[in-house]
Design a protein around this motif. Structure first.
Motif, PDB file in Angstrom:
ATOM      1  N   ASP A 169       0.832  -1.208   0.000  1.00  0.00           N
ATOM      2  CA  ASP A 169       0.000   0.000   0.000  1.00  0.00           C
ATOM      3  C   ASP A 169       0.864   1.255   0.000  1.00  0.00           C
ATOM      4  OD1 ASP A 169       0.975  -0.414   2.518  1.00  0.00           O
ATOM      5  OD2 ASP A 169      -0.971  -0.471   3.526  1.00  0.00           O
ATOM      6  N   VAL A 170       2.182   1.069  -0.153  1.00  0.00           N
ATOM      7  CA  VAL A 170       3.140   2.174  -0.255  1.00  0.00           C
ATOM      8  C   VAL A 170       3.895   1.999  -1.569  1.00  0.00           C
ATOM      9  CG1 VAL A 170       5.083   3.360   0.843  1.00  0.00           C
ATOM     10  CG2 VAL A 170       3.368   2.210   2.256  1.00  0.00           C
ATOM     11  N   ASP A 171       4.215   3.102  -2.238  1.00  0.00           N
ATOM     12  CA  ASP A 171       4.800   3.016  -3.580  1.00  0.00           C
ATOM     13  C   ASP A 171       6.325   2.836  -3.562  1.00  0.00           C
ATOM     14  OD1 ASP A 171       5.348   5.557  -2.651  1.00  0.00           O
ATOM     15  OD2 ASP A 171       5.109   6.516  -4.599  1.00  0.00           O
ATOM     16  N   GLY A 172       6.841   2.058  -2.612  1.00  0.00           N
ATOM     17  CA  GLY A 172       8.261   1.790  -2.590  1.00  0.00           C
ATOM     18  C   GLY A 172       8.846   1.945  -1.203  1.00  0.00           C
ATOM     19  N   LEU A 173      10.156   1.779  -1.127  1.00  0.00           N
ATOM     20  CA  LEU A 173      10.882   1.949   0.133  1.00  0.00           C
ATOM     21  C   LEU A 173      11.294   3.403   0.285  1.00  0.00           C
ATOM     22  CD1 LEU A 173      12.419   0.810   2.616  1.00  0.00           C
ATOM     23  CD2 LEU A 173      14.353   0.393   1.071  1.00  0.00           C
ATOM     24  N   TYR A 174      11.027   3.980   1.470  1.00  0.00           N
ATOM     25  CA  TYR A 174      11.398   5.372   1.746  1.00  0.00           C
ATOM     26  C   TYR A 174      12.514   5.416   2.778  1.00  0.00           C
ATOM     27  CZ  TYR A 174       7.614   7.441  -0.972  1.00  0.00           C
ATOM     28  OH  TYR A 174       6.814   7.852  -1.998  1.00  0.00           O
ATOM     29  N   ASP A 175      13.240   6.509   2.812  1.00  0.00           N
ATOM     30  CA  ASP A 175      14.339   6.646   3.765  1.00  0.00           C
ATOM     31  C   ASP A 175      13.863   7.085   5.137  1.00  0.00           C
ATOM     32  OD1 ASP A 175      13.686   9.274   3.254  1.00  0.00           O
ATOM     33  OD2 ASP A 175      15.598   9.796   2.328  1.00  0.00           O
ATOM     34  N   GLY A 204       2.208  -2.639   8.987  1.00  0.00           N
ATOM     35  CA  GLY A 204       1.357  -1.812   8.151  1.00  0.00           C
ATOM     36  C   GLY A 204       0.250  -1.177   8.984  1.00  0.00           C
ATOM     37  N   LYS A 205      -0.520  -0.293   8.374  1.00  0.00           N
ATOM     38  CA  LYS A 205      -1.550   0.439   9.112  1.00  0.00           C
ATOM     39  C   LYS A 205      -2.912  -0.238   9.063  1.00  0.00           C
ATOM     40  CE  LYS A 205       0.643   4.958   8.332  1.00  0.00           C
ATOM     41  NZ  LYS A 205       0.482   6.310   7.751  1.00  0.00           N
ATOM     42  N   ALA A 234       3.533   0.063  -5.157  1.00  0.00           N
ATOM     43  CA  ALA A 234       2.137   0.026  -4.730  1.00  0.00           C
ATOM     44  C   ALA A 234       1.317  -0.857  -5.655  1.00  0.00           C
ATOM     45  CB  ALA A 234       1.560   1.439  -4.713  1.00  0.00           C
ATOM     46  N   ALA A 235       0.258  -1.468  -5.110  1.00  0.00           N
ATOM     47  CA  ALA A 235      -0.609  -2.317  -5.919  1.00  0.00           C
ATOM     48  C   ALA A 235      -1.221  -1.544  -7.078  1.00  0.00           C
ATOM     49  CB  ALA A 235      -1.706  -2.914  -5.043  1.00  0.00           C
ATOM     50  N   SER A 236      -1.460  -0.263  -6.878  1.00  0.00           N
ATOM     51  CA  SER A 236      -2.054   0.561  -7.939  1.00  0.00           C
ATOM     52  C   SER A 236      -1.099   0.782  -9.110  1.00  0.00           C
ATOM     53  CB  SER A 236      -2.484   1.914  -7.367  1.00  0.00           C
ATOM     54  OG  SER A 236      -1.365   2.593  -6.808  1.00  0.00           O
ATOM     55  N   ARG A 237       0.189   0.456  -8.920  1.00  0.00           N
ATOM     56  CA  ARG A 237       1.177   0.651  -9.978  1.00  0.00           C
ATOM     57  C   ARG A 237       1.738  -0.678 -10.475  1.00  0.00           C
ATOM     58  NH1 ARG A 237       4.329   6.122  -7.787  1.00  0.00           N
ATOM     59  NH2 ARG A 237       2.412   7.307  -7.445  1.00  0.00           N
ATOM     60  N   ALA A 238       0.964  -1.732 -10.286  1.00  0.00           N
ATOM     61  CA  ALA A 238       1.404  -3.055 -10.722  1.00  0.00           C
ATOM     62  C   ALA A 238       1.649  -3.112 -12.218  1.00  0.00           C
ATOM     63  CB  ALA A 238       0.363  -4.097 -10.325  1.00  0.00           C
ATOM     64  N   ALA A 239       0.824  -2.423 -12.991  1.00  0.00           N
ATOM     65  CA  ALA A 239       0.985  -2.458 -14.450  1.00  0.00           C
ATOM     66  C   ALA A 239       2.338  -1.898 -14.874  1.00  0.00           C
ATOM     67  CB  ALA A 239      -0.141  -1.672 -15.118  1.00  0.00           C
ATOM     68  N   ASP A 240       2.791  -0.863 -14.210  1.00  0.00           N
ATOM     69  CA  ASP A 240       4.100  -0.287 -14.535  1.00  0.00           C
ATOM     70  C   ASP A 240       5.215  -1.295 -14.247  1.00  0.00           C
ATOM     71  OD1 ASP A 240       3.098   2.171 -15.372  1.00  0.00           O
ATOM     72  OD2 ASP A 240       3.146   3.006 -13.344  1.00  0.00           O
TER      73      ASP A 240
END
Length: 366
Positions: A169-175, A204-205, A234-240
């Motif tokens: 549910d997050v678009d990657g790893l953040y610092d 996760g939340k 993120a799951a919403s960017r699976a197509a990419d």
């Protein structure tokens, strides 16, 4: 990424269900839309969480239970609902799905491991989409993977995947905490040094799954060390991710593919006991790629049966290797420090063998 032919995709509970439990049909359909449009040119294995979360609402539970018995009950109800939803959703594209439920015991033992691989390969060859999950209805704490992120990394190795995609549910790893101003996404990880100084959250939340960013990073490390690149997005960017377009965090390969079953032995097995080795046996096992013979064993701990995974420790108590033992725990005390020739003469020819064969052994520390 764009050239990957066989891809393992893992999706978490929070991407498939409502916060209160129960499947979100729109979310499932959106994921299937992406996967179904990809499977014409690529083979996809889906590792899907969500069974326990899907069973919460039907059983009147408002949150994930802590006790194992109710988790198993929720999984029993939810697994059928989850697979039924996937079956109906993929049917819109004329695609079939095949359910594959695994426990660690299915994958650390030689015959079971080969059977799991054969089943997955056959499903892909017949054009079906394997939907893999841990067998939560029967898995106990001693034989469970613990999270489907790690399961996905191991399945990727099992099916010889070209790419592992971890959907969150997050678009990657953040610092840092993504919700904190000033934090930025880590676009690439080339090795362990790139992760130094990064605070990785452990949960996760949504509250319906067991994973979090820490389990995804651990899974990415396992896969990358086994020669499989990883995309975390993120799951919403699976197509990419499936199309090879830049998204999320890309983990480069850091190692080569290892002997298949040994990766499972190292990362999925739960040791049922321990054998303490003398210094000579440690050198033979760790540096010499040798089997463990009775003469090199100084002590035994735990209750285990032949075929169970055990830890191999040095004299300081540090785990140096893990392997599948060839004897029951009760048999080993009479073998300690003795040569196989002497044992065969006294106890019979069946005792003239290794306690842990090198083909059933993986080194953890050098």
């Amino acid at each position: 990424m764009a050239g990957a032919r066989r891809i393992v995709v893992k999706v978490g509970s929070s991407s498939l269900t409502t916060a209160g439990g129960g499947l979100d049909a729109d979310r499932v359909d959106a994921l299937v839309d992406t996967l179904a449009k990809t499977t014409g040119e690529k083979e996809v294995v889906l590792v899907s969480s969500g069974a326990i979360a899907a069973g919460l609402a039907p059983l009147g539970l408002d949150r994930r239970p802590r006790d194992l018995a109710r988790q198993q009950a929720a999984a029993s109800v939810g697994q059928g609902l989850l697979v039924a939803r996937y079956t109906a959703s993929f049917a819109r594209y004329g695609r079939r799905v095949g359910q594959v439920l695994l426990t660690t015991d299915d994958t650390s033992r030689r015959a079971h491991y080969r059977n799991a691989r054969r089943t997955l390969d056959q499903l892909l060859a017949m054009g079906a989409v394997p939907v893999v999950n841990e067998n939560d209805t029967v898995a106990t704490d001693e034989i469970r993977f613990g999270d489907n992120d790690r399961l996905a990394a191991l399945v990727a190795h099992l099916v010889r995947a070209d790419l592992l995609v971890l959907l969150s549910d997050v678009d990657g790893l953040y610092d840092g905490d993504p919700s904190t101003p000033g934090t930025s996404r880590v676009a690439e990880v080339t090795g362990p040094k790139d992760l130094e100084g990064i605070s990785i959250g452990s949960a996760g939340k949504a509250g319906v799954g067991t994973g979090g960013m820490v389990t995804k990073v651990d899974a990415a490390r396992i896969a990358a060390a086994a020669g499989i690149p990883v995309v975390l997005t993120a799951a919403s960017r699976a197509a990419d991710a499936l199309a090879g377009r830049p998204t999320g965090t890309f983990f480069h390969r850091t190692g080569r593919r290892s002997a298949d079953r040994l990766l499972w032995l190292a990362h999925a097995s739960a040791p049922q006991g321990a054998l303490t080795l003398d210094d000579g046996a440690v050198r033979a096992v760790v540096d010499g790629n040798g089997s463990l013979l009775p003469a090199g064993i100084a002590g035994v701990e735990g209750e285990f049966s032949a075929g169970d995974p055990v830890e191999l420790r040095d004299s300081a108590g540090r785990a140096v290797a893990r392997g599948l033992v060839a004897f029951d725990a009760g048999e080993i005390p009479q073998l300690l420090g003795r040569s196989t020739r002497d044992l065969a003469r006294e106890l019979g020819p069946e005792y003239e063998r290794e306690v842990v064969h090198r083909d059933d052994l993986v080194v953890l520390r050098r």
